[in-house]
Scaffold this active site. Structure first.
Site, mmCIF file in Angstrom:
data_model
loop_
_atom_site.group_PDB
_atom_site.id
_atom_site.type_symbol
_atom_site.label_atom_id
_atom_site.label_comp_id
_atom_site.label_asym_id
_atom_site.label_seq_id
_atom_site.Cartn_x
_atom_site.Cartn_y
_atom_site.Cartn_z
ATOM 1 N N ASP A 67 73.964 5.185 37.055
ATOM 2 C CA ASP A 67 74.754 6.018 36.137
ATOM 3 C C ASP A 67 74.955 5.239 34.834
ATOM 4 O O ASP A 67 75.480 4.129 34.837
ATOM 5 C CB ASP A 67 76.102 6.340 36.794
ATOM 6 C CG ASP A 67 76.891 7.370 36.017
ATOM 7 O OD1 ASP A 67 77.535 8.223 36.648
ATOM 8 O OD2 ASP A 67 76.885 7.330 34.774
ATOM 9 N N ASP B 36 72.186 11.416 32.747
ATOM 10 C CA ASP B 36 72.429 9.966 32.795
ATOM 11 C C ASP B 36 72.588 9.413 34.206
ATOM 12 O O ASP B 36 73.007 8.273 34.365
ATOM 13 C CB ASP B 36 73.646 9.617 31.936
ATOM 14 C CG ASP B 36 74.961 9.663 32.695
ATOM 15 O OD1 ASP B 36 75.133 10.572 33.524
ATOM 16 O OD2 ASP B 36 75.796 8.780 32.462
ATOM 17 N N GLU B 37 72.242 10.203 35.188
ATOM 18 C CA GLU B 37 72.615 9.809 36.551
ATOM 19 C C GLU B 37 71.574 10.279 37.558
ATOM 20 O O GLU B 37 71.097 11.407 37.462
ATOM 21 C CB GLU B 37 73.953 10.507 36.816
ATOM 22 C CG GLU B 37 74.641 10.190 38.049
ATOM 23 C CD GLU B 37 75.878 11.087 38.201
ATOM 24 O OE1 GLU B 37 76.372 11.158 39.307
ATOM 25 O OE2 GLU B 37 76.315 11.735 37.227
#
Ligand code: DCP
Ligand code: MG
Length: 359
Positions: free
Chosen positions: A9, A104-105
């Site tokens: 993350d 983002d993860e």
């Protein structure tokens, strides 16, 4: 078999990208989101701004009250997407079992990694390093034997953290963990649990499954298992649709230009309808023509903007038809497809991009 799962993350993702691209922002409170004068909300805030209590989804007006010096920045999704693609490429160096949850993860299953590196911890370290080298951004990583624990681990030492939870350490880790840190326990559930005297994993684990389901419904069962470190959900790679198209094979071969254009128009409408149904737009159009001798050609064109409107698809397809021999030669099949779609992260958690950003 014990699985090896990594959860990655990015740290204060949008804000970190903005800081990277504008070094003057370093050390200052930064919020990415809508304007404080309208009904804007924050997409995120950097860690300096978080000290003032600024958080994702908070109204920009409130953010300004909490931190009058905060610098507001409009989101630049294209740039975030670019960074997201870069990290995705890094993941792909290690495994194909990648499940992105947002830009983002992502979860990675590296039980059998492409690099044959047996240590998930070392892989996570390498990934973090590569992310930094290629994007100048930091990520936090969690390494464990299931998704729940990997996710909790990545959050544990943010920013720029790396946390490993082994089968031996899981129970100890979870018993001490504040209940709000259990992924899946939101603000409301946390309050409810606190009222029931559940403040940590050690409190939660004393509860019977039936009592938890009585209070929390189906989620109660989930809580019962996660506090025991049990989670057998698989990392399911989501395949992204690469193109949307439609084609027609005619019952007789046509040479007549008007008939071909009428058919082309129908196909354009079909493609448009399919695209709108799944809310995607594309930039690259390809027209396919099969002549009566089965000779098949394609012609493509890319526009700067994404589109899915039937009239525009038809217009673009028509121009491409001029670069074929349709009409001079008999045609048995016509097709249109749009690729280069704007859906590459279509499957991400919807709340992450749904926030309104007034223009
Ligand atoms: N995002 C958003 N709206 C939200 C939450 C997030 O638009 N309600 C966007 C902005 C974030 C990005 O998604 O930068 C990633 O979300 P995260 O929850 O991972 O938050 P950050 O990466 O910003 O911070 P953290 O360091 O806590 O991961
Ligand atoms: Mg993040």
């Amino acid at each position: 078999m014990i699985r090896k799962i990594i959860h990655i993350d990015m740290d204060a993702f949008y804000a970190s990208v903005e800081e990277r691209d504008n070094p003057e922002l370093k050390g200052k409170p930064v919020a990415v989101g809508g304007s404080p004068t309208g009904r804007g909300v924050l997409a995120t805030a950097n860690y300096v701004a978080r000290k003032y209590g600024l958080r994702s989804a908070m109204s920009s007006a409130q953010a300004l009250r909490l931190c009058p010096k905060v610098i507001f920045i409009r989101p630049r999704f294209e740039v975030y997407k670019e960074a997201s693609n870069q990290i995705r490429e890094i993941f792909e160096e290690y495994t194909d079992l990648i499940q992105p949850l947002s830009l983002d993860e992502a979860y990675l299953d590296v039980t059998e990694s492409k690099t044959n590196n047996p240590s998930a911890t070392l892989i996570a370290k390498e990934i973090k390093q590569k992310i930094f080298d290629r994007t100048q951004l930091t990520a936090s990583a969690g390494v464990s034997f299931n998704k729940f624990l990997a996710k909790v681990a990545s959050d544990f030492q943010k920013p720029n953290g790396l946390t490993v939870i082994t089968p031996e350490s899981a129970t100890g880790f979870l018993m001490k963990l504040p209940i709000g840190k259990f992924h899946g326990v939101g603000r409301v559930t946390k309050q409810k649990m606190n009222l029931l005297g559940i403040d940590t994993g050690a409190d939660l684990i004393k509860w019977k499954e039936e009592d938890l389901t009585r209070h929390f419904g189906k989620a109660g069962s989930y809580y019962y298992h996660i506090v025991r470190g049990e989670d057998d959900r698989e990392v399911t790679p989501e395949h992204t649709r690469k193109s949307v198209g439609a084609e027609r094979t005619f019952s007789t071969d046509y040479k007549e230009w008007e008939i071909l254009l009428t058919e082309l128009k129908t196909i354009a409408e079909k493609v448009s309808e399919r695209m709108q149904k799944i809310s995607v737009k594309g930039k690259t159009i390809t027209v396919k023509v099969r002549y009566d001798d089965f000779d098949t050609i394609t012609r493509s064109h890319t526009t700067p903007e994404y589109y899915n409107e039937s009239d525009f698809i038809y217009e673009q397809a028509l121009q491409l038809m001029d670069h074929t021999q349709a009409g001079e030669r008999k045609v048995r099949l016509l097709g249109i497809a749009l690729s280069n779609l704007d859906n590459e992260m279509d499957f991400i958690a919807p709340q992450q991009l749904k926030l309104p950003f007034p223009a």
